[in-house]
Write a protein that holds these residues in place. Structure first.
Motif, PDB file in Angstrom:
ATOM      1  N   GLU A  19       0.816  -1.217   0.000  1.00 32.33           N
ATOM      2  CA  GLU A  19       0.000   0.000   0.000  1.00 32.33           C
ATOM      3  C   GLU A  19       0.851   1.269   0.000  1.00 32.33           C
ATOM      4  O   GLU A  19       0.422   2.318  -0.481  1.00 32.33           O
ATOM      5  N   ASP A  20       2.058   1.184   0.548  1.00 35.80           N
ATOM      6  CA  ASP A  20       2.916   2.364   0.610  1.00 35.80           C
ATOM      7  C   ASP A  20       3.270   2.885  -0.779  1.00 35.80           C
ATOM      8  O   ASP A  20       3.469   4.089  -0.967  1.00 35.80           O
ATOM      9  N   PHE A  21       3.368   1.989  -1.769  1.00 33.51           N
ATOM     10  CA  PHE A  21       3.662   2.432  -3.125  1.00 33.51           C
ATOM     11  C   PHE A  21       2.508   3.266  -3.681  1.00 33.51           C
ATOM     12  O   PHE A  21       2.713   4.228  -4.420  1.00 33.51           O
ATOM     13  N   LYS A  22       1.293   2.900  -3.321  1.00 30.15           N
ATOM     14  CA  LYS A  22       0.124   3.674  -3.749  1.00 30.15           C
ATOM     15  C   LYS A  22       0.165   5.066  -3.131  1.00 30.15           C
ATOM     16  O   LYS A  22      -0.102   6.072  -3.802  1.00 30.15           O
ATOM     17  N   LYS A  23       0.514   5.126  -1.845  1.00 33.74           N
ATOM     18  CA  LYS A  23       0.604   6.416  -1.165  1.00 33.74           C
ATOM     19  C   LYS A  23       1.687   7.287  -1.788  1.00 33.74           C
ATOM     20  O   LYS A  23       1.529   8.508  -1.916  1.00 33.74           O
ATOM     21  N   ALA A  24       2.794   6.670  -2.184  1.00 36.61           N
ATOM     22  CA  ALA A  24       3.891   7.428  -2.806  1.00 36.61           C
ATOM     23  C   ALA A  24       3.447   8.040  -4.129  1.00 36.61           C
ATOM     24  O   ALA A  24       3.729   9.212  -4.415  1.00 36.61           O
ATOM     25  N   ALA A  25       2.743   7.254  -4.942  1.00 37.10           N
ATOM     26  CA  ALA A  25       2.257   7.759  -6.229  1.00 37.10           C
ATOM     27  C   ALA A  25       1.278   8.908  -6.016  1.00 37.10           C
ATOM     28  O   ALA A  25       1.314   9.930  -6.723  1.00 37.10           O
ATOM     29  N   HIS A  26       0.408   8.763  -5.038  1.00 35.23           N
ATOM     30  CA  HIS A  26      -0.565   9.812  -4.727  1.00 35.23           C
ATOM     31  C   HIS A  26       0.151  11.081  -4.265  1.00 35.23           C
ATOM     32  O   HIS A  26      -0.181  12.192  -4.699  1.00 35.23           O
ATOM     33  N   ASN A  27       1.148  10.913  -3.422  1.00 40.11           N
ATOM     34  CA  ASN A  27       1.924  12.037  -2.914  1.00 40.11           C
ATOM     35  C   ASN A  27       2.594  12.803  -4.058  1.00 40.11           C
ATOM     36  O   ASN A  27       2.555  14.042  -4.104  1.00 40.11           O
ATOM     37  N   LEU A  28       3.200  12.073  -4.993  1.00 42.33           N
ATOM     38  CA  LEU A  28       3.869  12.739  -6.110  1.00 42.33           C
ATOM     39  C   LEU A  28       2.859  13.503  -6.958  1.00 42.33           C
ATOM     40  O   LEU A  28       3.113  14.648  -7.353  1.00 42.33           O
ATOM     41  N   GLY A  29       1.712  12.891  -7.239  1.00 42.93           N
ATOM     42  CA  GLY A  29       0.688  13.575  -8.025  1.00 42.93           C
ATOM     43  C   GLY A  29       0.229  14.867  -7.368  1.00 42.93           C
ATOM     44  O   GLY A  29       0.081  15.901  -8.031  1.00 42.93           O
ATOM     45  N   LEU A  30       0.018  14.826  -6.051  1.00 40.28           N
ATOM     46  CA  LEU A  30      -0.372  16.040  -5.334  1.00 40.28           C
ATOM     47  C   LEU A  30       0.699  17.117  -5.448  1.00 40.28           C
ATOM     48  O   LEU A  30       0.390  18.297  -5.672  1.00 40.28           O
ATOM     49  N   GLN A  31       1.963  16.719  -5.315  1.00 39.23           N
ATOM     50  CA  GLN A  31       3.060  17.689  -5.423  1.00 39.23           C
ATOM     51  C   GLN A  31       3.071  18.356  -6.790  1.00 39.23           C
ATOM     52  O   GLN A  31       3.292  19.571  -6.898  1.00 39.23           O
ATOM     53  N   ALA A 103      11.602  16.825 -17.656  1.00 37.47           N
ATOM     54  CA  ALA A 103      12.385  15.922 -16.802  1.00 37.47           C
ATOM     55  C   ALA A 103      11.588  14.634 -16.629  1.00 37.47           C
ATOM     56  O   ALA A 103      10.421  14.557 -17.026  1.00 37.47           O
ATOM     57  N   PHE A 104      12.233  13.628 -16.022  1.00 33.44           N
ATOM     58  CA  PHE A 104      11.624  12.307 -15.850  1.00 33.44           C
ATOM     59  C   PHE A 104      11.781  11.833 -14.413  1.00 33.44           C
ATOM     60  O   PHE A 104      12.842  12.018 -13.811  1.00 33.44           O
ATOM     61  N   VAL A 105      10.724  11.233 -13.890  1.00 30.38           N
ATOM     62  CA  VAL A 105      10.763  10.628 -12.561  1.00 30.38           C
ATOM     63  C   VAL A 105      10.303   9.181 -12.694  1.00 30.38           C
ATOM     64  O   VAL A 105       9.331   8.888 -13.393  1.00 30.38           O
ATOM     65  N   VAL A 106      11.029   8.292 -12.018  1.00 24.06           N
ATOM     66  CA  VAL A 106      10.727   6.865 -12.094  1.00 24.06           C
ATOM     67  C   VAL A 106      10.286   6.367 -10.721  1.00 24.06           C
ATOM     68  O   VAL A 106      11.071   6.357  -9.771  1.00 24.06           O
ATOM     69  N   LEU A 107       9.021   5.972 -10.630  1.00 24.67           N
ATOM     70  CA  LEU A 107       8.476   5.350  -9.437  1.00 24.67           C
ATOM     71  C   LEU A 107       8.569   3.829  -9.607  1.00 24.67           C
ATOM     72  O   LEU A 107       8.930   3.346 -10.679  1.00 24.67           O
ATOM     73  N   PRO A 108       8.226   3.051  -8.594  1.00 26.75           N
ATOM     74  CA  PRO A 108       8.204   1.596  -8.772  1.00 26.75           C
ATOM     75  C   PRO A 108       7.303   1.185  -9.939  1.00 26.75           C
ATOM     76  O   PRO A 108       6.276   1.809 -10.201  1.00 26.75           O
ATOM     77  N   ILE A 133      16.824  12.866 -14.946  1.00 28.22           N
ATOM     78  CA  ILE A 133      16.143  11.589 -14.736  1.00 28.22           C
ATOM     79  C   ILE A 133      16.309  11.259 -13.250  1.00 28.22           C
ATOM     80  O   ILE A 133      17.431  11.124 -12.768  1.00 28.22           O
ATOM     81  N   ILE A 134      15.198  11.142 -12.540  1.00 26.34           N
ATOM     82  CA  ILE A 134      15.225  10.904 -11.104  1.00 26.34           C
ATOM     83  C   ILE A 134      14.584   9.554 -10.801  1.00 26.34           C
ATOM     84  O   ILE A 134      13.412   9.330 -11.107  1.00 26.34           O
ATOM     85  N   LEU A 135      15.353   8.642 -10.215  1.00 26.12           N
ATOM     86  CA  LEU A 135      14.811   7.364  -9.753  1.00 26.12           C
ATOM     87  C   LEU A 135      14.450   7.503  -8.280  1.00 26.12           C
ATOM     88  O   LEU A 135      15.292   7.894  -7.470  1.00 26.12           O
ATOM     89  N   VAL A 136      13.207   7.192  -7.955  1.00 23.41           N
ATOM     90  CA  VAL A 136      12.767   7.248  -6.564  1.00 23.41           C
ATOM     91  C   VAL A 136      12.934   5.849  -5.968  1.00 23.41           C
ATOM     92  O   VAL A 136      12.149   4.947  -6.223  1.00 23.41           O
ATOM     93  N   ASN A 137      14.001   5.692  -5.202  1.00 23.72           N
ATOM     94  CA  ASN A 137      14.323   4.389  -4.610  1.00 23.72           C
ATOM     95  C   ASN A 137      13.516   4.176  -3.327  1.00 23.72           C
ATOM     96  O   ASN A 137      14.055   3.886  -2.264  1.00 23.72           O
ATOM     97  N   TYR A 138      12.220   4.336  -3.459  1.00 21.00           N
ATOM     98  CA  TYR A 138      11.319   4.236  -2.318  1.00 21.00           C
ATOM     99  C   TYR A 138      11.316   2.806  -1.785  1.00 21.00           C
ATOM    100  O   TYR A 138      11.117   1.857  -2.544  1.00 21.00           O
ATOM    101  N   ASP A 174      12.174  14.568  -1.977  1.00 19.17           N
ATOM    102  CA  ASP A 174      13.453  14.950  -2.595  1.00 19.17           C
ATOM    103  C   ASP A 174      13.374  15.086  -4.111  1.00 19.17           C
ATOM    104  O   ASP A 174      14.339  15.525  -4.742  1.00 19.17           O
ATOM    105  N   VAL A 175      12.228  14.722  -4.705  1.00 16.92           N
ATOM    106  CA  VAL A 175      12.129  14.695  -6.169  1.00 16.92           C
ATOM    107  C   VAL A 175      12.257  16.091  -6.767  1.00 16.92           C
ATOM    108  O   VAL A 175      13.146  16.352  -7.592  1.00 16.92           O
ATOM    109  N   LEU A 176      11.376  17.004  -6.398  1.00 18.03           N
ATOM    110  CA  LEU A 176      11.405  18.341  -7.006  1.00 18.03           C
ATOM    111  C   LEU A 176      12.682  19.103  -6.671  1.00 18.03           C
ATOM    112  O   LEU A 176      13.263  19.734  -7.568  1.00 18.03           O
ATOM    113  N   PRO A 177      13.188  19.039  -5.429  1.00 21.74           N
ATOM    114  CA  PRO A 177      14.482  19.686  -5.163  1.00 21.74           C
ATOM    115  C   PRO A 177      15.616  19.108  -6.015  1.00 21.74           C
ATOM    116  O   PRO A 177      16.493  19.850  -6.474  1.00 21.74           O
TER     117      PRO A 177
END
Length: 194
Positions: A19-31, A103-108, A133-138, A174-177
């Motif tokens: 479920e944490d991966f779902k929360k991460a995706a939601h968080n990024l979308g809100l940002q 730019a590019f961001v990579v989630l799971p 290119i930002i990999l989110v090693n969540y 840390d993605v946008l910074p």
């Protein structure tokens, strides 16, 4: 780098067990929505793709979806986007996603996410672009990917400088910074060369 206006997000089209991966995706979308950054993504309404798009829209952001015809029904295209493009092939999809993104961001994600990520990194290696290119090693999701890259470097098939083609962050915060601290693009990418 100057402030970006659009961000391509690569992520899974399936719902993860964690479920944490779902929360991460939601968080990024809100940002993205809250920072007036347009989301560019694969156009689906399912998996982390759909969660990210819905969250961006929830925050009054703009979302551009690009989906090939043969996935239009399989991935259940998101019909409530700012813009939805149904294109003829995966190649056209990836090209258009590249063109519309700063730019590019990579989630799971799965094999498709890995394919898109490697392609953008390879294009940087070939000096076809220098977009961040930002990999989110969540939760260490991309650790095996990093292990593979280090293995290829050790084996002599990849130069150590390849580690500079992308940035790894551990947190969504840390993605946008990370993008904003990236150098300004020096390569005027011409998609016709790709």
């Amino acid at each position: 780098m100057t402030n970006i206006t659009s961000l391509c997000v690569y992520c899974g089209s399936k719902m993860p067990a964690d479920e944490d991966f779902k929360k991460a995706a939601h968080n990024l979308g809100l940002q993205l929505g809250q920072n007036d950054i347009t989301l560019v993504y694969g156009g689906g309404h399912v998996g982390l793709m759909g969660i990210t798009a819905d969250a961006t829209l929830e925050a009054n952001g703009k979302v551009i979806g690009i989906i090939p015809e043969h996935l239009h029904e399989i991935e259940v295209s998101h019909e409530d986007l700012t813009e939805l493009y149904v294109v003829d092939s995966m190649h056209t999809r990836k090209q258009m996603m590249f063109e519309k993104s700063d730019a590019f961001v990579v989630l799971p994600g799965g094999l498709g996410t890995l394919d898109e990520t490697f392609e953008m990194i390879t294009w940087r290696q070939l000096k076809l672009h220098d977009k961040p290119i930002i990999l989110v090693n969540y939760k260490d999701y991309w650790k095996p990917f990093m292990d593979l890259v280090h293995h290829m470097i050790k084996a002599g098939f990849v130069e150590a400088g390849a580690l500079n083609y992308f940035t790894v962050v551990e947190s969504l915060d840390d993605v946008l910074p990370a993008i904003k601290s990236s150098p300004d693009a020096k390569i005027d990418a011409d998609i016709r060369k790709m």
